[in-house]
Scaffold this motif. Sequence first.
Motif, PDB file in Angstrom:
ATOM      1  N   GLU A  74       0.844  -1.185   0.000  1.00 27.24           N
ATOM      2  CA  GLU A  74       0.000   0.000   0.000  1.00 27.24           C
ATOM      3  C   GLU A  74       0.883   1.241   0.000  1.00 27.24           C
ATOM      4  N   LEU A  75       0.728   2.086  -1.029  1.00 25.81           N
ATOM      5  CA  LEU A  75       1.510   3.308  -1.132  1.00 25.81           C
ATOM      6  C   LEU A  75       0.704   4.521  -0.688  1.00 25.81           C
ATOM      7  N   TYR A  76      -0.525   4.641  -1.188  1.00 26.60           N
ATOM      8  CA  TYR A  76      -1.380   5.772  -0.845  1.00 26.60           C
ATOM      9  C   TYR A  76      -2.829   5.322  -0.741  1.00 26.60           C
ATOM     10  N   LYS A  77      -3.560   5.999   0.142  1.00 32.56           N
ATOM     11  CA  LYS A  77      -4.974   5.708   0.359  1.00 32.56           C
ATOM     12  C   LYS A  77      -5.739   7.020   0.207  1.00 32.56           C
ATOM     13  N   LEU A  78      -6.796   7.014  -0.605  1.00 34.35           N
ATOM     14  CA  LEU A  78      -7.616   8.196  -0.835  1.00 34.35           C
ATOM     15  C   LEU A  78      -8.889   8.067  -0.029  1.00 34.35           C
ATOM     16  N   LYS A  79      -9.141   9.080   0.808  1.00 33.57           N
ATOM     17  CA  LYS A  79     -10.331   9.060   1.669  1.00 33.57           C
ATOM     18  C   LYS A  79     -11.059  10.381   1.563  1.00 33.57           C
ATOM     19  N   GLU A  80     -12.366  10.304   1.361  1.00 31.21           N
ATOM     20  CA  GLU A  80     -13.169  11.521   1.391  1.00 31.21           C
ATOM     21  C   GLU A  80     -13.278  11.972   2.836  1.00 31.21           C
ATOM     22  N   LYS A  81     -13.146  13.270   3.047  1.00 34.26           N
ATOM     23  CA  LYS A  81     -13.282  13.802   4.402  1.00 34.26           C
ATOM     24  C   LYS A  81     -14.740  13.800   4.793  1.00 34.26           C
ATOM     25  N   LEU A  82     -15.007  13.365   5.993  1.00 30.81           N
ATOM     26  CA  LEU A  82     -16.365  13.394   6.512  1.00 30.81           C
ATOM     27  C   LEU A  82     -16.631  14.727   7.206  1.00 30.81           C
ATOM     28  N   LEU A  83     -17.865  15.123   7.213  1.00 35.62           N
ATOM     29  CA  LEU A  83     -18.314  16.329   7.900  1.00 35.62           C
ATOM     30  C   LEU A  83     -17.619  17.594   7.414  1.00 35.62           C
ATOM     31  N   ARG A  84     -17.106  17.588   6.206  1.00 38.35           N
ATOM     32  CA  ARG A  84     -16.506  18.775   5.609  1.00 38.35           C
ATOM     33  C   ARG A  84     -17.163  18.995   4.271  1.00 38.35           C
ATOM     34  N   ILE A  85     -16.734  20.001   3.596  1.00 37.16           N
ATOM     35  CA  ILE A  85     -17.324  20.229   2.289  1.00 37.16           C
ATOM     36  C   ILE A  85     -17.059  19.025   1.395  1.00 37.16           C
ATOM     37  N   LYS A  86     -17.978  18.755   0.517  1.00 34.34           N
ATOM     38  CA  LYS A  86     -17.927  17.565  -0.319  1.00 34.34           C
ATOM     39  C   LYS A  86     -16.678  17.515  -1.197  1.00 34.34           C
ATOM     40  N   ASP A  87     -16.141  18.659  -1.562  1.00 32.33           N
ATOM     41  CA  ASP A  87     -15.061  18.701  -2.531  1.00 32.33           C
ATOM     42  C   ASP A  87     -13.673  18.706  -1.889  1.00 32.33           C
ATOM     43  N   THR A  88     -13.474  17.910  -0.858  1.00 28.64           N
ATOM     44  CA  THR A  88     -12.174  17.763  -0.211  1.00 28.64           C
ATOM     45  C   THR A  88     -11.876  16.279  -0.059  1.00 28.64           C
ATOM     46  N   LEU A  89     -10.646  15.897  -0.389  1.00 29.15           N
ATOM     47  CA  LEU A  89     -10.255  14.495  -0.281  1.00 29.15           C
ATOM     48  C   LEU A  89      -8.834  14.428   0.264  1.00 29.15           C
ATOM     49  N   ASN A  90      -8.588  13.513   1.196  1.00 26.51           N
ATOM     50  CA  ASN A  90      -7.254  13.301   1.758  1.00 26.51           C
ATOM     51  C   ASN A  90      -6.582  12.119   1.097  1.00 26.51           C
TER      52      ASN A  90
END
Length: 184
Positions: A74-90
Amino acid sequence: MGRLRDRLKDRESTGGPVGHKAESKQRYKMHEKLVSIGDDYWIENEAGERAFYVDGKALRIRDTLIIKDVQGHELYKLKEKLLRIKDTLNIEDGQGRTAATIKKALITPLRDRWKVDLEDGSEMEAHGNILDHEYNIESGREKVAEVSKKWFRIRDTYGVEVSPGQDAALILAITVAIDQMAHD
């Protein structure tokens, strides 16, 4: 024997079989609109060899995409941020630390702009026609990647050209994240 060992060490640290930093421009083939939760696919280099694996996991509360190397690490994991604006991803690295945060910055009819905040405090920006997969990713005034359909003539396929010295897996994770967010 010493020279061979040094050359292998150089390959490992700059994008050879073990590492994932590009030592010269590298192109990768991406599948358009196939990046969705629950879908798995291989990212191939321009020679058609498997380079990275995208593992789409649908978890209970959040949707996750995992970028793995060919050995399954596993190199990178993409997660949508919860309880924030929809257009942010970590994007997290393999140890679970935030490597980048991607936000939709500006949308106009002809040009989109996305901001990428890296964990070291630096920034990148993706701008161009995101929906048509014709855009650049830049750090300051330096182009770190170009995304385009022009290199591959296969339907629903686009390319990502990563500049030398860049972390190819991170750039591809950023591209997957932008694709995911733009098509939701």
